[in-house]
Design an enzyme around this catalytic site. Structure first.
Site, PDB file in Angstrom:
ATOM      1  N   ASP A  68     -21.342 -16.856   4.348  1.00  0.00           N
ATOM      2  CA  ASP A  68     -21.697 -18.279   5.139  1.00  0.00           C
ATOM      3  C   ASP A  68     -20.995 -18.061   6.364  1.00  0.00           C
ATOM      4  O   ASP A  68     -20.204 -17.094   6.587  1.00  0.00           O
ATOM      5  CB  ASP A  68     -20.858 -19.277   4.228  1.00  0.00           C
ATOM      6  CG  ASP A  68     -21.744 -19.767   2.962  1.00  0.00           C
ATOM      7  OD1 ASP A  68     -22.775 -19.577   3.015  1.00  0.00           O
ATOM      8  OD2 ASP A  68     -21.158 -20.673   2.336  1.00  0.00           O
ATOM      9  N   ARG A 105     -13.176 -23.469   7.359  1.00  0.00           N
ATOM     10  CA  ARG A 105     -14.191 -24.497   7.794  1.00  0.00           C
ATOM     11  C   ARG A 105     -13.856 -25.048   9.325  1.00  0.00           C
ATOM     12  O   ARG A 105     -12.737 -25.346   9.505  1.00  0.00           O
ATOM     13  CB  ARG A 105     -14.247 -25.800   6.983  1.00  0.00           C
ATOM     14  CG  ARG A 105     -14.912 -25.515   5.763  1.00  0.00           C
ATOM     15  CD  ARG A 105     -14.969 -26.653   4.718  1.00  0.00           C
ATOM     16  NE  ARG A 105     -15.403 -26.369   3.593  1.00  0.00           N
ATOM     17  CZ  ARG A 105     -15.656 -27.343   2.194  1.00  0.00           C
ATOM     18  NH1 ARG A 105     -15.150 -28.508   2.446  1.00  0.00           N
ATOM     19  NH2 ARG A 105     -16.046 -26.783   1.046  1.00  0.00           N
ATOM     20  N   GLU A 111     -23.310 -20.837  -7.770  1.00  0.00           N
ATOM     21  CA  GLU A 111     -22.752 -19.463  -8.097  1.00  0.00           C
ATOM     22  C   GLU A 111     -23.023 -19.191  -9.287  1.00  0.00           C
ATOM     23  O   GLU A 111     -23.549 -18.220  -9.848  1.00  0.00           O
ATOM     24  CB  GLU A 111     -21.277 -19.199  -7.817  1.00  0.00           C
ATOM     25  CG  GLU A 111     -20.691 -19.420  -6.236  1.00  0.00           C
ATOM     26  CD  GLU A 111     -20.518 -20.996  -5.811  1.00  0.00           C
ATOM     27  OE1 GLU A 111     -20.098 -21.252  -4.745  1.00  0.00           O
ATOM     28  OE2 GLU A 111     -20.805 -21.829  -6.727  1.00  0.00           O
ATOM     29  N   ASP A 137     -19.144 -19.928   8.377  1.00  0.00           N
ATOM     30  CA  ASP A 137     -17.913 -20.598   8.751  1.00  0.00           C
ATOM     31  C   ASP A 137     -16.765 -20.002   7.880  1.00  0.00           C
ATOM     32  O   ASP A 137     -15.511 -20.641   8.173  1.00  0.00           O
ATOM     33  CB  ASP A 137     -18.150 -22.139   8.478  1.00  0.00           C
ATOM     34  CG  ASP A 137     -18.156 -22.580   7.084  1.00  0.00           C
ATOM     35  OD1 ASP A 137     -18.630 -21.485   6.375  1.00  0.00           O
ATOM     36  OD2 ASP A 137     -18.425 -23.821   6.514  1.00  0.00           O
ATOM     37  N   ASP A 156     -32.373 -22.621   9.234  1.00  0.00           N
ATOM     38  CA  ASP A 156     -33.081 -24.202   8.548  1.00  0.00           C
ATOM     39  C   ASP A 156     -33.786 -24.749   9.668  1.00  0.00           C
ATOM     40  O   ASP A 156     -33.345 -25.800  10.272  1.00  0.00           O
ATOM     41  CB  ASP A 156     -31.822 -24.834   8.187  1.00  0.00           C
ATOM     42  CG  ASP A 156     -32.220 -26.102   7.481  1.00  0.00           C
ATOM     43  OD1 ASP A 156     -33.462 -26.323   7.193  1.00  0.00           O
ATOM     44  OD2 ASP A 156     -31.584 -26.828   6.782  1.00  0.00           O
ATOM     45  N   HIS A 166     -11.827 -19.144   2.706  1.00  0.00           N
ATOM     46  CA  HIS A 166     -12.924 -20.240   3.113  1.00  0.00           C
ATOM     47  C   HIS A 166     -12.427 -21.263   3.989  1.00  0.00           C
ATOM     48  O   HIS A 166     -12.159 -22.361   3.887  1.00  0.00           O
ATOM     49  CB  HIS A 166     -13.003 -20.753   1.642  1.00  0.00           C
ATOM     50  CG  HIS A 166     -14.167 -21.731   1.466  1.00  0.00           C
ATOM     51  ND1 HIS A 166     -15.581 -21.356   1.308  1.00  0.00           N
ATOM     52  CD2 HIS A 166     -14.381 -23.057   1.614  1.00  0.00           C
ATOM     53  CE1 HIS A 166     -16.090 -22.365   1.172  1.00  0.00           C
ATOM     54  NE2 HIS A 166     -15.742 -23.487   1.383  1.00  0.00           N
ATOM     55  N   PRO A 220     -27.059 -18.240   5.849  1.00  0.00           N
ATOM     56  CA  PRO A 220     -28.003 -19.697   6.249  1.00  0.00           C
ATOM     57  C   PRO A 220     -27.352 -20.247   7.455  1.00  0.00           C
ATOM     58  O   PRO A 220     -25.922 -20.030   7.793  1.00  0.00           O
ATOM     59  CB  PRO A 220     -27.830 -20.349   5.095  1.00  0.00           C
ATOM     60  CG  PRO A 220     -27.513 -19.531   4.048  1.00  0.00           C
ATOM     61  CD  PRO A 220     -26.382 -18.370   4.607  1.00  0.00           C
ATOM     62  N   THR A 221     -28.041 -20.694   8.329  1.00  0.00           N
ATOM     63  CA  THR A 221     -27.573 -21.252   9.608  1.00  0.00           C
ATOM     64  C   THR A 221     -28.434 -22.661   9.948  1.00  0.00           C
ATOM     65  O   THR A 221     -29.712 -22.554   9.753  1.00  0.00           O
ATOM     66  CB  THR A 221     -27.299 -20.515  10.771  1.00  0.00           C
ATOM     67  OG1 THR A 221     -26.541 -21.012  11.664  1.00  0.00           O
ATOM     68  CG2 THR A 221     -28.515 -19.705  11.266  1.00  0.00           C
ATOM     69  N   TYR A 222     -27.895 -23.235  10.676  1.00  0.00           N
ATOM     70  CA  TYR A 222     -28.538 -24.721  11.286  1.00  0.00           C
ATOM     71  C   TYR A 222     -28.133 -24.867  12.690  1.00  0.00           C
ATOM     72  O   TYR A 222     -26.954 -24.587  12.696  1.00  0.00           O
ATOM     73  CB  TYR A 222     -28.471 -25.577  10.220  1.00  0.00           C
ATOM     74  CG  TYR A 222     -27.048 -26.268   9.999  1.00  0.00           C
ATOM     75  CD1 TYR A 222     -26.597 -27.226  10.804  1.00  0.00           C
ATOM     76  CD2 TYR A 222     -26.121 -25.615   9.152  1.00  0.00           C
ATOM     77  CE1 TYR A 222     -25.439 -27.883  10.336  1.00  0.00           C
ATOM     78  CE2 TYR A 222     -25.029 -25.938   9.011  1.00  0.00           C
ATOM     79  CZ  TYR A 222     -24.435 -27.191   9.594  1.00  0.00           C
ATOM     80  OH  TYR A 222     -23.112 -27.651   9.423  1.00  0.00           O
TER      81      TYR A 222
END
Length: 306
Positions: free
Chosen positions: A161, A281, A252, A163, A88, A279, A57-59
């Protein structure tokens, strides 16, 4: 004797051809590449490995192109990955289309779009955890997969994801996921720990628990980057989707509860001792000077795509 002149353009073409030959040779009619053994093996066996559908997903945001460019390098190296990017937005954007074209990934990608309902969008200074993110986008990707994936061929779904930081070795491990199984592994720098990881039986074949510090009572207290799923499980369980109607941190668990149990999880990454995904960011981009320019009707990136 006439003088033979070689133009600079011809020299450049010869250099490029030479470099390509060095990087890619033919052995027994199969291609290989320079690099660690696991990467060479994946390159040689690309036609027999399960396709890995990576859902991102990206925006729109200032760092979007930088994030997606970084991820695109993984797909250039790993020929059995198929990238499903879900924007998005009300329509796909030239920025993402151009990125896929420049990366040479148009034939190994699917670009979709769906807008997150206004009531579920983050506002202003909302912390990123206050509302579920990527629900519409991941569900649209699952709907596309259920309609388009070859049900007769083993494939794998990974929620990727944009990032996070991923080692190419993670996808070698992911390729080992068996039909009807969910593979799991550690994730670094998440949940207020250096690493979140599954806890295994002494022989390393079964998951007995997790070392999560945050909300350890969750049915599956792991990060979205900590697992991938055999596609046949989604075909057999059409009710498996993401939901807005879950507690914080339960996305999850929401998807996995339809597909598996702890006892059925498949431990990977050297008995869950190798960290191959982090993970990370990206820090929010500071654009005070750009905002000052905009107030004057100017901008630093006029006519450019950043």
């Amino acid at each position: 004797m006439s003088e033979v002149r070689i133009r600079p353009r011809q020299v450049l073409i010869l250099i490029i051809v030479f470099l390509v030959v060095l990087m890619m040779v033919h052995r027994n009619g199969k291609r290989t590449c320079q690099g660690p053994e696991y990467l060479q093996a994946m390159f040689i066996q690309a036609d027999t490995l399960p396709t890995i559908y990576a859902v991102t997903p990206t925006y729109p945001r200032p760092a979007q192109k930088a994030e997606l460019t970084r991820l695109s390098h993984l797909f250039m190296l790993l020929p059995h990955l198929h990238w499903i990017i879900v924007e998005d937005m009300n329509a796909t954007t030239p920025l993402v289309r151009n990125l896929l074209k420049r990366a040479g990934l148009e034939k190994r990608s699917t670009l979709l779009n769906i807008k997150t309902p206004t009531e579920f969008k983050l506002k202003g200074k909302d912390p990123n955890w206050i509302k579920p993110r990527g629900v519409e986008q991941r569900n649209l990707a699952l709907a596309w997969l259920r309609s388009h994936a070859d049900v007769d061929r083993h494939s794998i779904v990974f929620f990727m994801d944009d990032d996070n930081s991923y080692s190419t070795e993670l996808f070698a491990e992911m390729s080992k996921i068996e039909r009807g199984r969910v593979g799991v592994w550690p994730v670094g720098l998440v949940g207020s720990l250096m690493v979140e990881r599954p806890l295994l039986t002494e022989d390393g074949t079964k998951v007995t628990g997790f070392n999560a510090a945050w909300r350890p009572e969750r049915p599956f207290p792991i990060d979205m980057a900590a697992f991938a799923i055999s596609m046949d499980l989604f075909i057999r369980n059409p009710q498996a989707t993401f939901s807005y109607e879950v507690q914080r941190g339960y996305q999850e668990s929401e998807i996995l509860r339809h597909l598996t149990t702890r006892d059925q999880l498949q431990p990977l990454a050297n008995r869950c001792t190798d960290v191959l995904v982090w993970h990370t960011r990206t820090e929010k981009t500071k654009l005070a000077a750009e905002e000052a320019l905009l107030k004057k009707g100017q901008r630093s990136d006029g006519g450019m795509e950043v």
